[in-house]
Scaffold this motif. Structure first.
Motif, PDB file in Angstrom:
ATOM      1  N   ASP A 141       0.958  -1.232   0.114  1.00 58.80           N
ATOM      2  CA  ASP A 141       0.116   0.029   0.014  1.00 58.80           C
ATOM      3  C   ASP A 141       0.884   1.270   0.095  1.00 58.80           C
ATOM      4  N   ILE A 142       1.774   1.340   0.907  1.00 61.79           N
ATOM      5  CA  ILE A 142       3.009   2.379   0.746  1.00 61.79           C
ATOM      6  C   ILE A 142       3.527   2.511  -0.612  1.00 61.79           C
ATOM      7  N   LEU A 149       2.647   9.422  -6.054  1.00 64.40           N
ATOM      8  CA  LEU A 149       3.549  10.495  -5.902  1.00 64.40           C
ATOM      9  C   LEU A 149       4.233  10.694  -6.997  1.00 64.40           C
ATOM     10  N   ARG A 150       5.280  10.084  -7.281  1.00 65.02           N
ATOM     11  CA  ARG A 150       5.957   9.792  -8.412  1.00 65.02           C
ATOM     12  C   ARG A 150       5.411  10.235  -9.985  1.00 65.02           C
ATOM     13  N   CYS A 151       4.374   9.487  -9.993  1.00 61.26           N
ATOM     14  CA  CYS A 151       3.556   9.768 -11.432  1.00 61.26           C
ATOM     15  C   CYS A 151       2.852  11.201 -11.202  1.00 61.26           C
ATOM     16  N   GLU A 152       2.671  11.622 -10.114  1.00 69.05           N
ATOM     17  CA  GLU A 152       1.865  12.837  -9.855  1.00 69.05           C
ATOM     18  C   GLU A 152       0.355  12.651 -10.129  1.00 69.05           C
ATOM     19  N   VAL A 153      -0.036  11.363 -10.136  1.00 66.29           N
ATOM     20  CA  VAL A 153      -1.343  10.971  -9.804  1.00 66.29           C
ATOM     21  C   VAL A 153      -2.037  11.503  -8.609  1.00 66.29           C
ATOM     22  N   TYR A 154      -1.228  11.400  -7.561  1.00 63.64           N
ATOM     23  CA  TYR A 154      -1.549  12.125  -6.256  1.00 63.64           C
ATOM     24  C   TYR A 154      -0.606  13.163  -5.858  1.00 63.64           C
ATOM     25  N   GLN A 181       4.383   9.782   5.125  1.00 64.75           N
ATOM     26  CA  GLN A 181       5.607  10.000   5.078  1.00 64.75           C
ATOM     27  C   GLN A 181       6.641   8.967   4.644  1.00 64.75           C
ATOM     28  N   ARG A 182       6.115   7.856   4.954  1.00 65.75           N
ATOM     29  CA  ARG A 182       6.869   6.510   4.376  1.00 65.75           C
ATOM     30  C   ARG A 182       6.753   6.712   2.789  1.00 65.75           C
ATOM     31  N   ALA A 187       9.179   7.651  -2.443  1.00 70.53           N
ATOM     32  CA  ALA A 187       8.869   8.351  -3.649  1.00 70.53           C
ATOM     33  C   ALA A 187      10.080   9.302  -4.075  1.00 70.53           C
ATOM     34  N   GLY A 188      11.039   9.137  -3.040  1.00 68.54           N
ATOM     35  CA  GLY A 188      12.151  10.147  -3.339  1.00 68.54           C
ATOM     36  C   GLY A 188      11.834  11.668  -3.039  1.00 68.54           C
TER      37      GLY A 188
END
Length: 192
Positions: A141-142, A149-154, A181-182, A187-188
């Motif tokens: 899930d994380i 976040l990486r894909c900027e979907v979220y 935060q994890r 995600a970098g």
């Protein structure tokens, strides 16, 4: 096509429709709520393949004590390793209503409502999916949130705000923010 559980598919609307029709047939039910990564095939059909890649469509119907045994008996016919899986490269996983027990108020109103050949379907909104994933907090899930976040979907700030407004208990809020935060770190993003 996915040829094993270890080689999942990027599910699309056609996969989704196939799953819903088959679920209606085997569970003898005309209404479902779809949760999990497979829900993105409807809620975010243009999301990158990596976000929609999964081995299953996860769903449930309103609890009915009289159907529990019949539903359990039907599970293997559409589950991992079933003929359905062999034909389509993904499977159907039935869960319980408990899956959304702590979801923020109004999730039903945010859900996408569909009717597929007489089958009523509620598809979890993508923000409610993120909430659900962060609440579960499993590694997978994380990783899902990190990929989003990486894909900027979220967007980190939007998810954080949603969690702060939706969490019903302080301990749940703290746990979900820690999980976010994890995901950010994975995600970098900058460490919390």
């Amino acid at each position: 096509m996915g040829d094993s559980i270890d080689n999942p598919l990027a599910l699309d609307r056609q996969h989704f429709a196939t799953a819903i029709k088959k679920a209606a047939e085997v569970y003898q039910c005309d209404h479902f709520i779809v949760v999990g990564r497979g829900s993105l095939s409807v809620s975010m059909p243009d999301a990158p393949d990596v976000m929609r890649t999964t081995g299953d469509i996860v769903l449930f119907s309103t609890f009915d004590q009289t159907r529990v045994d019949a539903w359990a008996a039907a599970d293997p016919s559409v589950g991992a390793g079933s003929e359905f899986f062999d034909q389509h490269g993904f499977y159907i996983q039935r869960v319980g209503e408990w899956t959304l027990m702590d979801q923020p108020e109004g999730w039903q109103d945010r859900a996408i409502k569909l009717n597929l050949e007489g089958i009523d379907v509620l598809v979890l909104h993508s923000l409610d999916l993120a909430y659900n994933k962060l609440e579960a907090g499993r590694d997978k899930d994380i990783e899902f949130i990190a990929e989003g976040l990486r894909c900027e979907v979220y967007q980190l700030d939007i998810i954080e705000d949603y969690i702060r407004k939706g969490a019903k208990e302080d301990c749940r809020l703290d746990m979900m923010l820690t999980n976010l935060q994890r995901a950010r770190k994975l995600a970098g993003g900058e460490p919390a």
